[in-house]
Design an enzyme around this catalytic site. Structure first.
Site, mmCIF file in Angstrom:
data_model
loop_
_atom_site.group_PDB
_atom_site.id
_atom_site.type_symbol
_atom_site.label_atom_id
_atom_site.label_comp_id
_atom_site.label_asym_id
_atom_site.label_seq_id
_atom_site.Cartn_x
_atom_site.Cartn_y
_atom_site.Cartn_z
ATOM 1 N N ASP A 54 0.555 -1.095 -0.351
ATOM 2 C CA ASP A 54 0.119 0.476 -0.156
ATOM 3 C C ASP A 54 1.446 0.951 -0.159
ATOM 4 O O ASP A 54 1.496 1.195 0.616
ATOM 5 C CB ASP A 54 -1.081 0.377 1.282
ATOM 6 C CG ASP A 54 -1.598 1.387 1.380
ATOM 7 O OD1 ASP A 54 -1.862 1.786 0.300
ATOM 8 O OD2 ASP A 54 -2.894 0.778 2.290
ATOM 9 N N HIS A 67 -0.641 4.723 -0.044
ATOM 10 C CA HIS A 67 -1.265 5.697 0.742
ATOM 11 C C HIS A 67 -0.095 6.295 1.869
ATOM 12 O O HIS A 67 -0.619 5.635 3.452
ATOM 13 C CB HIS A 67 -2.280 5.168 1.454
ATOM 14 C CG HIS A 67 -3.417 4.778 -0.139
ATOM 15 N ND1 HIS A 67 -2.820 3.510 -0.455
ATOM 16 C CD2 HIS A 67 -3.472 5.719 -1.842
ATOM 17 C CE1 HIS A 67 -3.883 3.126 -1.632
ATOM 18 N NE2 HIS A 67 -4.053 4.669 -2.252
#
Lengths: 464, 141
Positions: free
Chosen positions: B19, B21
Site C-alpha cells: 500500500d 498511501h
C-alpha cells in the site's frame, strides 16, 4: 636511483603471508618503489620487515632516511570481531557494518539476549574486540544490559565497545568494567531506526586496535622502525577508496567509486556512494546504507574458498572460457584449495584463476549492491529498493594479486555488471586496476598527506 | 495545548502491505509528535515483521497501522499472534483507514479487526485528536 632532495615515506603492510613495503617521495609526489618479503609475525615481525626494506634499499632507496614510516596489518588473523545486538536486521546489522567499516573480520554476530550456549561460543571464539549494541536511543534497555551482565559473568578477555541505547550505555560499561573487562562507551550505532551512525564506533575500534591489538599480536616490536601501525589493512583500502571518490581537501575526486579486492580467502567490496534511488517513484526500504561501505565475502577466495567459487560459478555460467573438462577444472580447483600458495604458471592456469576471480567479482558485487523488488499495488506495478543503487557509478577499481600478476584482467572486472537486472550494479563502469598494489599504502598515507596520496593514486592506477 | 509526558513514549506507525498511501499516515505522525510522542515512522510497504522489529528495538508502546487500499483484513491476519511470539505481550495495536474493500457496515469491520487482536479500529475520516485521546487513555498517561 638518486634520492637527493627526496623526502621519503615508507608504507608497510604486515600481511599474513607477506610484509609489503612501498616507498614514496613526498616532495616529488611519486612512487619510488615496492618490495615484499615473507611475513615473520609468528617469530619476530621485524625480520620480515628488515628483509623487505633491504629489497627496497637494493633498488637504490635510502630507507633509513625515511621521514615517515606508517604501517597497517592484517596479520595474525586480522582484526577478529564479534557483533552483538538485538534484532538481526537492525542493531545486529548496524554493528556488523560498523565493524566491517573498521576493517574487521566479523567472525560471528549474535542477536537478542545471549543464551548460555552462545556465551560459551563467544568465549571460545576469542575475538579481538566485541561490539555490543542493542536498542535505539531511549528504546529497548533490557537486552544490552542482560548481554553485558552475561559477558561480565563469563569473564571474557576481549575488550568491548559499547555502542547501544544511550540511556543505559554507561550502565553496561560499568557492569563490564566491574568484571575487569576493558569496556569503552561510544555513540549508538543505530540511534534511531532511520539513522545509522557507524563512525564513532568505527573510530573507537581503531583506537583499540592501535592501543591493544597491535601489542596482542606481537606487532609492536615493529615500532622500533615503524612510527605506528595505525589501522587494519582493509580499513586502509577503504580510506583509499574514500580518497579516490572525494579527493583530498580542497579538490574534487572521481565521484562515486567502487574498489573490488579479490584475495585468496575473501573478496572485499568497498564503495563510496550514497546509493539512494536513481529512478523516480521507487520506495527505499531496509536499514539505511553507510555512504562509505565495505562488505566481505568470506566464502569467495581464489585459494582457500576456490571450491565455493566453483559451485556458485557454475550457476552463473562463468566458466565457459576455461578450456578444460569439468573434471579437470574440479581438480585444478582442488589443487588451489590444498596448496594455497599456488601461482599460475601457464595460460591455462591463468585462465582458471581469471574465471574464478570473475565469479568472485560477480557474486561479491551482487551481494554488495542493492536490488529492486517488483510490487503490485492497487495502482499498478511499483518498485521497492533495498540497499544501494549503484547503477550510475563509474570508476570500478580492481585490486589483489589477480590484477597485479594476471593477464586479461578486464574480463575479470567486467563481471561487475554481470547478473540479474533487478540488481542495482554499475551499468557502464570505467575500469581501473591497481597493478602495483598501492591502494592500502595510499590509504595510510592519506592520514598525513592526502594530496600526495591522491596524486600518486591517480598516476599509478591504470584505466583499462 | 500539549500536555507534557513524564517520559517520552515511542509509537511505531506505518502503512501495512503493498500500500502506497502515505499521506494520512504522515498527518497522523505529525499530530502525534505535536502531542509529545516519539514517533518511529516506517513509511510504506511495511510488513508485520518490520513493525515487530521496530518495536523490539525502540521499546515502543503502541503500533499504529494504516491501511488504505482495502486489503487490511488479509494483511493484518496473525499480527497479534506474531507479536506474542516476539515477546510483545503488552503492545497496544490500533489500525485505521479504508480497512476492507466494499464493506459498508463499520460495526462489522470494527468487529473483524478487534477479533484479530487489535485494541482499536478507526473508520475513514477519523481525526488524529481522537487517536491521541485514546492512546492517552489506553496508556494511562
Amino acid at each position: 636511483m638518486s634520492t637527493n632532495k627526496v623526502k621519503l615515506a615508507v608504507l608497510v603492510d604486515f600481511g599474513s603471508t607477506f610484509t609489503k613495503v612501498i616507498a614514496v617521495d613526498l616532495a616529488g609526489r611519486r612512487l619510488l618503489g615496492t618490495a615484499q618479503a615473507p611475513s615473520t609475525v609468528d617469530s619476530d615481525v621485524t625480520v620480515g620487515l628488515h628483509q623487505a626494506l633491504g629489497r627496497l634499499s637494493s633498488q637504490g632507496i635510502d630507507t633509513p632516511s625515511a621521514a615517515l614510516m606508517l604501517g597497517c596489518s592484517s596479520a595474525a588473523g586480522g582484526l577478529r570481531m564479534v557483533a552483538v545486538g538485538l534484532v538481526p536486521s537492525l542493531t545486529v546489522e548496524a554493528a556488523r557494518r560498523a565493524a566491517l567499516g573498521a576493517g574487521a573480520k566479523v567472525i560471528k554476530a549474535f542477536g537478542y539476549k545471549l543464551s548460555r550456549v552462545e556465551i560459551t561460543e563467544l568465549k571460545n571464539l576469542a575475538p579481538d574486540v566485541i561490539l555490543l549494541a542493542g536498542g535505539t536511543d531511549g528504546g529497548d534497555a533490557d537486552t544490552i544490559l542482560s548481554n553485558a551482565r552475561s559477558m561480565a559473568a563469563a569473564g571474557l578477555q576481549a575488550p568491548v565497545v559499547v555502542a547501544g541505547n544511550k540511556s543505559v550505555g554507561p550502565e553496561a560499561v560499568d557492569l563490564l568494567l566491574a568484571a575487569g573487562i576493558d569496556a569503552r562507551l561510544t555513540e549508538n550505532v543505530l540511534s534511531e531506526l532511520d539513522h545509522l551512525n557507524v563512525e564513532p564506533a568505527r573510530d573507537l575500534i581503531r583506537q583499540l586496535f592501535i592501543e591493544r591489538i597491535v601489542h596482542a599480536k606481537g606487532l609492536d616490536r615493529a615500532r622500533e622502525l615503524v612510527e605506528d601501525i595505525i589501522m587494519p589493512t582493509p580499513m586502509a583500502v577503504l580510506r583509499a577508496t574514500q580518497l579516490l571518490a572525494d579527493g583530498p581537501p580542497g579538490a574534487t575526486g572521481l565521484g562515486e567509486t567502487m574498489v573490488v579486492d579479490v584475495g585468496g580467502a575473501t573478496t572485499d567490496v568497498h564503495t563510496v556512494a550514497v546509493g539512494t534511488p536513481t529512478t523516480p517513484g521507487v520506495a527505499l526500504k531496509g536499514l539505511p546504507e553507510p555512504r562509505v561501505k565495505r562488505t566481505v565475502e568470506g566464502d569467495l577466495g581464489l585459494r582457500i574458498n576456490a571450491q565455493t567459487i566453483l559451485e556458485v560459478g557454475r550457476a552463473y555460467g562463468l566458466f565457459k572460457e576455461v578450456p578444460l573438462a569439468p573434471e579437470d577444472l574440479a581438480q585444478a580447483v582442488e589443487r588451489r584449495v590444498r596448496h594455497t600458495a599456488t601461482t599460475p604458471d601457464s595460460d591455462q592456469e591463468f585462465a582458471i584463476d581469471r574465471a574464478l576471480a570473475a565469479v568472485a567479482v560477480a557474486v561479491a558485487t551482487d551481494r554488495h549492491c542493492g536490488m529492486l523488488e517488483e510490487v503490485w499495488t492497487a495502482q499498478g506495478k511499483t518498485f521497492v529498493q533495498y540497499g544501494k543503487d549503484l547503477r550510475q557509478l563509474k570508476p570500478v577499481v580492481g585490486t589483489g594479486g589477480i590484477f597485479a600478476y594476471g593477464k586479461g584482467y578486464k574480463a575479470v572486472l567486467e563481471s561487475v555488471t554481470h547478473g540479474d537486472p533487478m540488481k542495482l550494479k554499475p551499468v557502464h563502469p570505467q575500469y581501473w586496476i591497481d597493478r602495483r598494489y598501492i591502494l592500502y599504502a595510499m590509504g595510510l598515507l592519506a592520514e598525513r598527506y592526502p594530496d600526495v596520496a591522491y596524486t600518486i593514486l591517480r598516476e599509478n592506477l591504470e584505466e583499462i | 495545548m500539549v500536555r507534557p509526558m513524564r517520559e517520552q513514549i515511542s509509537i511505531v506507525t506505518g502503512v501495512l502491505g503493498a500500500d502506497v498511501h502515505i499521506i494520512g499516515n504522515s498527518i497522523l505522525a505529525y499530530a502525534l509528535r505535536e502531542a509529545g510522542f516519539n514517533v518511529v515512522t516506517l513509511g510504506i510497504f511495511v510488513s508485520q515483521e518490520d513493525f515487530i522489529h521496530a518495536v523490539q528495538e525502540t521499546a515502543a508502546r503502541a503500533i499504529l497501522v494504516s491501511s488504505l487500499y482495502g486489503h487490511g483484513e488479509i494483511d493484518c491476519r496473525g499480527f497479534r499472534d506474531k507479536c506474542r511470539e516476539a515477546g510483545l505481550h503488552d503492545i497496544l495495536m490500533y489500525c485505521g483507514g479504508n480497512l476492507m474493500v466494499g464493506r459498508q457496515d463499520w460495526v462489522l469491520v470494527e468487529r473483524t479487526f478487534l477479533d484479530m487482536g487489535f485494541d482499536r479500529a478507526y473508520p475513514p475520516g477519523t481525526m488524529p485528536d481522537q487517536v491521541i485521546r485514546d492512546l492517552r487513555a489506553d496508556l494511562r498517561i
